[in-house]
Design a protein around this motif. Sequence first.
Motif, PDB file in Angstrom:
ATOM      1  N   ARG A 195       0.761  -1.159  -0.066  1.00  0.00           N
ATOM      2  CA  ARG A 195      -0.072  -0.142  -0.190  1.00  0.00           C
ATOM      3  C   ARG A 195       0.843   1.466   0.055  1.00  0.00           C
ATOM      4  NH1 ARG A 195      -2.878  -3.152   4.057  1.00  0.00           N
ATOM      5  NH2 ARG A 195      -2.122  -1.595   5.731  1.00  0.00           N
ATOM      6  N   ALA A 196       2.196   1.158   0.520  1.00  0.00           N
ATOM      7  CA  ALA A 196       3.047   2.231   0.547  1.00  0.00           C
ATOM      8  C   ALA A 196       3.922   2.425  -0.923  1.00  0.00           C
ATOM      9  CB  ALA A 196       4.142   2.272   1.704  1.00  0.00           C
ATOM     10  N   GLY A 197       3.590   1.648  -1.669  1.00  0.00           N
ATOM     11  CA  GLY A 197       4.299   1.831  -2.876  1.00  0.00           C
ATOM     12  C   GLY A 197       5.501   1.058  -3.108  1.00  0.00           C
ATOM     13  N   PHE A 198       5.695  -0.065  -2.295  1.00  0.00           N
ATOM     14  CA  PHE A 198       6.759  -1.006  -2.237  1.00  0.00           C
ATOM     15  C   PHE A 198       6.207  -1.984  -3.238  1.00  0.00           C
ATOM     16  CE2 PHE A 198       7.777   1.303   1.218  1.00  0.00           C
ATOM     17  CZ  PHE A 198       9.256   1.119   1.515  1.00  0.00           C
ATOM     18  N   ARG A 199       7.090  -2.963  -3.983  1.00  0.00           N
ATOM     19  CA  ARG A 199       6.676  -3.997  -4.717  1.00  0.00           C
ATOM     20  C   ARG A 199       7.620  -5.385  -4.539  1.00  0.00           C
ATOM     21  NH1 ARG A 199       9.519  -4.884  -9.441  1.00  0.00           N
ATOM     22  NH2 ARG A 199      10.954  -3.259 -10.097  1.00  0.00           N
ATOM     23  N   ALA A 200       7.136  -6.354  -4.350  1.00  0.00           N
ATOM     24  CA  ALA A 200       7.864  -7.564  -3.867  1.00  0.00           C
ATOM     25  C   ALA A 200       8.563  -8.119  -5.221  1.00  0.00           C
ATOM     26  CB  ALA A 200       6.825  -8.609  -3.440  1.00  0.00           C
ATOM     27  N   THR A 201       9.914  -7.857  -4.732  1.00  0.00           N
ATOM     28  CA  THR A 201      10.638  -8.203  -6.112  1.00  0.00           C
ATOM     29  C   THR A 201      11.350  -9.647  -6.213  1.00  0.00           C
ATOM     30  OG1 THR A 201      12.729  -7.049  -5.236  1.00  0.00           O
ATOM     31  CG2 THR A 201      11.236  -5.862  -6.479  1.00  0.00           C
ATOM     32  N   ALA A 202      11.427 -10.205  -5.087  1.00  0.00           N
ATOM     33  CA  ALA A 202      12.285 -11.465  -4.861  1.00  0.00           C
ATOM     34  C   ALA A 202      11.944 -12.289  -3.689  1.00  0.00           C
ATOM     35  CB  ALA A 202      13.783 -11.406  -4.900  1.00  0.00           C
ATOM     36  N   GLU A 203      12.216 -13.615  -3.389  1.00  0.00           N
ATOM     37  CA  GLU A 203      12.164 -14.092  -2.122  1.00  0.00           C
ATOM     38  C   GLU A 203      13.430 -14.478  -1.575  1.00  0.00           C
ATOM     39  OE1 GLU A 203      10.549 -18.557  -0.465  1.00  0.00           O
ATOM     40  OE2 GLU A 203       9.010 -17.136  -1.225  1.00  0.00           O
ATOM     41  N   LEU A 204      13.730 -13.912  -0.408  1.00  0.00           N
ATOM     42  CA  LEU A 204      15.337 -14.225   0.197  1.00  0.00           C
ATOM     43  C   LEU A 204      15.252 -15.180   1.198  1.00  0.00           C
ATOM     44  CD1 LEU A 204      16.096 -10.421   0.606  1.00  0.00           C
ATOM     45  CD2 LEU A 204      16.335 -11.805  -1.586  1.00  0.00           C
ATOM     46  N   HIS A 205      16.381 -15.884   1.244  1.00  0.00           N
ATOM     47  CA  HIS A 205      16.322 -16.831   2.160  1.00  0.00           C
ATOM     48  C   HIS A 205      17.614 -16.461   3.112  1.00  0.00           C
ATOM     49  CE1 HIS A 205      14.087 -20.305   0.446  1.00  0.00           C
ATOM     50  NE2 HIS A 205      14.389 -19.469  -0.679  1.00  0.00           N
ATOM     51  N   LEU A 206      17.157 -15.760   4.053  1.00  0.00           N
ATOM     52  CA  LEU A 206      18.111 -15.037   5.094  1.00  0.00           C
ATOM     53  C   LEU A 206      18.287 -16.128   6.274  1.00  0.00           C
ATOM     54  CD1 LEU A 206      16.470 -11.550   5.215  1.00  0.00           C
ATOM     55  CD2 LEU A 206      18.535 -12.559   3.802  1.00  0.00           C
ATOM     56  N   PRO A 207      19.576 -15.669   6.926  1.00  0.00           N
ATOM     57  CA  PRO A 207      19.927 -16.783   8.039  1.00  0.00           C
ATOM     58  C   PRO A 207      18.803 -17.172   9.099  1.00  0.00           C
ATOM     59  CG  PRO A 207      21.535 -15.001   7.584  1.00  0.00           C
ATOM     60  CD  PRO A 207      20.552 -14.713   6.960  1.00  0.00           C
ATOM     61  N   ASP A 208      17.776 -16.105   9.299  1.00  0.00           N
ATOM     62  CA  ASP A 208      16.756 -16.502  10.274  1.00  0.00           C
ATOM     63  C   ASP A 208      15.345 -16.537   9.966  1.00  0.00           C
ATOM     64  OD1 ASP A 208      16.922 -13.890   9.593  1.00  0.00           O
ATOM     65  OD2 ASP A 208      16.605 -13.172  11.685  1.00  0.00           O
ATOM     66  N   LYS A 209      15.195 -16.423   8.564  1.00  0.00           N
ATOM     67  CA  LYS A 209      13.937 -16.399   7.988  1.00  0.00           C
ATOM     68  C   LYS A 209      13.781 -16.457   6.506  1.00  0.00           C
ATOM     69  CE  LYS A 209      13.769 -11.337   7.728  1.00  0.00           C
ATOM     70  NZ  LYS A 209      13.136  -9.971   8.155  1.00  0.00           N
ATOM     71  N   ARG A 210      12.816 -16.618   6.007  1.00  0.00           N
ATOM     72  CA  ARG A 210      12.508 -16.423   4.326  1.00  0.00           C
ATOM     73  C   ARG A 210      11.578 -15.067   4.278  1.00  0.00           C
ATOM     74  NH1 ARG A 210       8.852 -20.970   2.768  1.00  0.00           N
ATOM     75  NH2 ARG A 210       8.703 -20.101   0.659  1.00  0.00           N
ATOM     76  N   ALA A 211      12.337 -14.198   3.442  1.00  0.00           N
ATOM     77  CA  ALA A 211      11.779 -12.887   3.297  1.00  0.00           C
ATOM     78  C   ALA A 211      11.406 -12.514   2.098  1.00  0.00           C
ATOM     79  CB  ALA A 211      12.882 -11.826   3.859  1.00  0.00           C
ATOM     80  N   ALA A 212      10.327 -11.484   1.942  1.00  0.00           N
ATOM     81  CA  ALA A 212       9.919 -10.842   0.612  1.00  0.00           C
ATOM     82  C   ALA A 212      10.667  -9.687   0.569  1.00  0.00           C
ATOM     83  CB  ALA A 212       8.555 -10.470   0.902  1.00  0.00           C
ATOM     84  N   LEU A 213      11.609  -9.515  -0.436  1.00  0.00           N
ATOM     85  CA  LEU A 213      12.437  -8.512  -0.560  1.00  0.00           C
ATOM     86  C   LEU A 213      11.341  -7.303  -1.236  1.00  0.00           C
ATOM     87  CD1 LEU A 213      15.009  -6.775  -0.830  1.00  0.00           C
ATOM     88  CD2 LEU A 213      15.202  -7.486  -3.152  1.00  0.00           C
ATOM     89  N   MET A 214      11.052  -6.250  -0.572  1.00  0.00           N
ATOM     90  CA  MET A 214       9.954  -5.235  -0.796  1.00  0.00           C
ATOM     91  C   MET A 214      10.844  -4.002  -1.286  1.00  0.00           C
ATOM     92  SD  MET A 214       7.420  -6.915  -0.227  1.00  0.00           S
ATOM     93  CE  MET A 214       6.173  -5.655  -0.675  1.00  0.00           C
ATOM     94  N   VAL A 215      10.618  -3.325  -2.324  1.00  0.00           N
ATOM     95  CA  VAL A 215      11.339  -2.298  -2.877  1.00  0.00           C
ATOM     96  C   VAL A 215      10.464  -1.347  -3.288  1.00  0.00           C
ATOM     97  CG1 VAL A 215      12.889  -1.709  -4.918  1.00  0.00           C
ATOM     98  CG2 VAL A 215      13.096  -3.977  -3.922  1.00  0.00           C
ATOM     99  N   ARG A 216      10.785   0.238  -2.879  1.00  0.00           N
ATOM    100  CA  ARG A 216      10.267   1.081  -3.323  1.00  0.00           C
ATOM    101  C   ARG A 216      10.955   2.037  -4.212  1.00  0.00           C
ATOM    102  NH1 ARG A 216       6.699   5.455  -1.067  1.00  0.00           N
ATOM    103  NH2 ARG A 216       6.684   7.232  -2.521  1.00  0.00           N
ATOM    104  N   GLU A 217      10.875   2.333  -5.488  1.00  0.00           N
ATOM    105  CA  GLU A 217      11.735   3.181  -6.302  1.00  0.00           C
ATOM    106  C   GLU A 217      11.369   4.681  -5.918  1.00  0.00           C
ATOM    107  OE1 GLU A 217      14.182   1.838  -8.247  1.00  0.00           O
ATOM    108  OE2 GLU A 217      13.739  -0.258  -8.499  1.00  0.00           O
ATOM    109  N   ARG A 218      12.281   5.267  -6.484  1.00  0.00           N
ATOM    110  CA  ARG A 218      12.132   7.005  -6.319  1.00  0.00           C
ATOM    111  C   ARG A 218      10.850   7.078  -7.103  1.00  0.00           C
ATOM    112  NH1 ARG A 218      14.532  11.260  -4.569  1.00  0.00           N
ATOM    113  NH2 ARG A 218      16.485  10.267  -3.969  1.00  0.00           N
ATOM    114  N   ASP A 219      10.420   6.719  -8.331  1.00  0.00           N
ATOM    115  CA  ASP A 219       9.402   7.069  -9.054  1.00  0.00           C
ATOM    116  C   ASP A 219       8.102   6.499  -8.850  1.00  0.00           C
ATOM    117  OD1 ASP A 219      10.259   4.848 -10.098  1.00  0.00           O
ATOM    118  OD2 ASP A 219      10.320   5.328 -11.983  1.00  0.00           O
ATOM    119  N   SER A 220       7.918   5.519  -7.683  1.00  0.00           N
ATOM    120  CA  SER A 220       6.709   4.670  -7.444  1.00  0.00           C
ATOM    121  C   SER A 220       5.886   5.673  -6.514  1.00  0.00           C
ATOM    122  CB  SER A 220       7.338   3.579  -6.519  1.00  0.00           C
ATOM    123  OG  SER A 220       7.982   2.767  -7.262  1.00  0.00           O
ATOM    124  N   THR A 221       4.649   5.408  -6.688  1.00  0.00           N
ATOM    125  CA  THR A 221       3.742   6.013  -5.881  1.00  0.00           C
ATOM    126  C   THR A 221       2.954   5.220  -4.979  1.00  0.00           C
ATOM    127  OG1 THR A 221       1.939   6.153  -7.685  1.00  0.00           O
ATOM    128  CG2 THR A 221       3.422   8.035  -7.326  1.00  0.00           C
TER     129      THR A 221
END
Length: 223
Positions: A195-221
């Motif tokens: 809702r804040a203009g971020f989009r899910a771009t990948a799923e990351l396998h981090l040491p302590d969790k599986r995470a959604a990589l959320m990215v807000r680009e400068r030109d996103s709304t």
Amino acid sequence: MQGQPAHPDQRPGRTGRAGRHPVRVRGHPQPGGERLMFHDLPGWGEVPTPAGGFRLSPVRLPADLELLAGWMNDPEVDEFWQLAGPPAVTERHVRAQLDGDGRSVPCLGLLDGAPMSYWEVYRADLDPLAGHYPARPHDTGVHLLLGPAASRGRGLGGHLLAALADLVLRQRPRCERVVAEPDIRNRRSVRAFERAGFRATAELHLPDKRAALMVRERDSTPA
């Protein structure tokens, strides 16, 4: 809506064993005059949101410890932050950032002057997270938890994340992206970022969790 603390490799796990330490980076000015870190964050000021005026105030110890420790001991918060326990647990986590080089700044989020959220604004490109995605110079990461239970589940997280992303991009012209990595199980958090203009771009396998990589680009709304 809950996030996850910065520097996950440093955070003690359920066994209490600390992980590896990130590489140290000096906080010297870069060419062009912009500081590497967030020493200027206290001057970023207040921004309007549909819920009221929002601003960040860097955490002060010991003044803010009781409030933060109370939030961390809420079971809904502890599910993702894993910092429940006596105040010393929260203090170690926060002080590691306060005593660092400014790459990660722990803050209270104030809404119309009242503290109601905890934030970590950090240099994602200098964090262990950068080893798990194609980081760009000056990528800025953010973690959030809404403290009072009454603040959760009514869309407030999305409003505040949009305001914070706008603030970061306005104050740090060399930053082109704001990123986050909420646990994929935390659907409420992921939706708030969307809702804040971020989009899910990948799923990351981090040491302590599986995470959604959320990215807000400068030109996103925001949606």
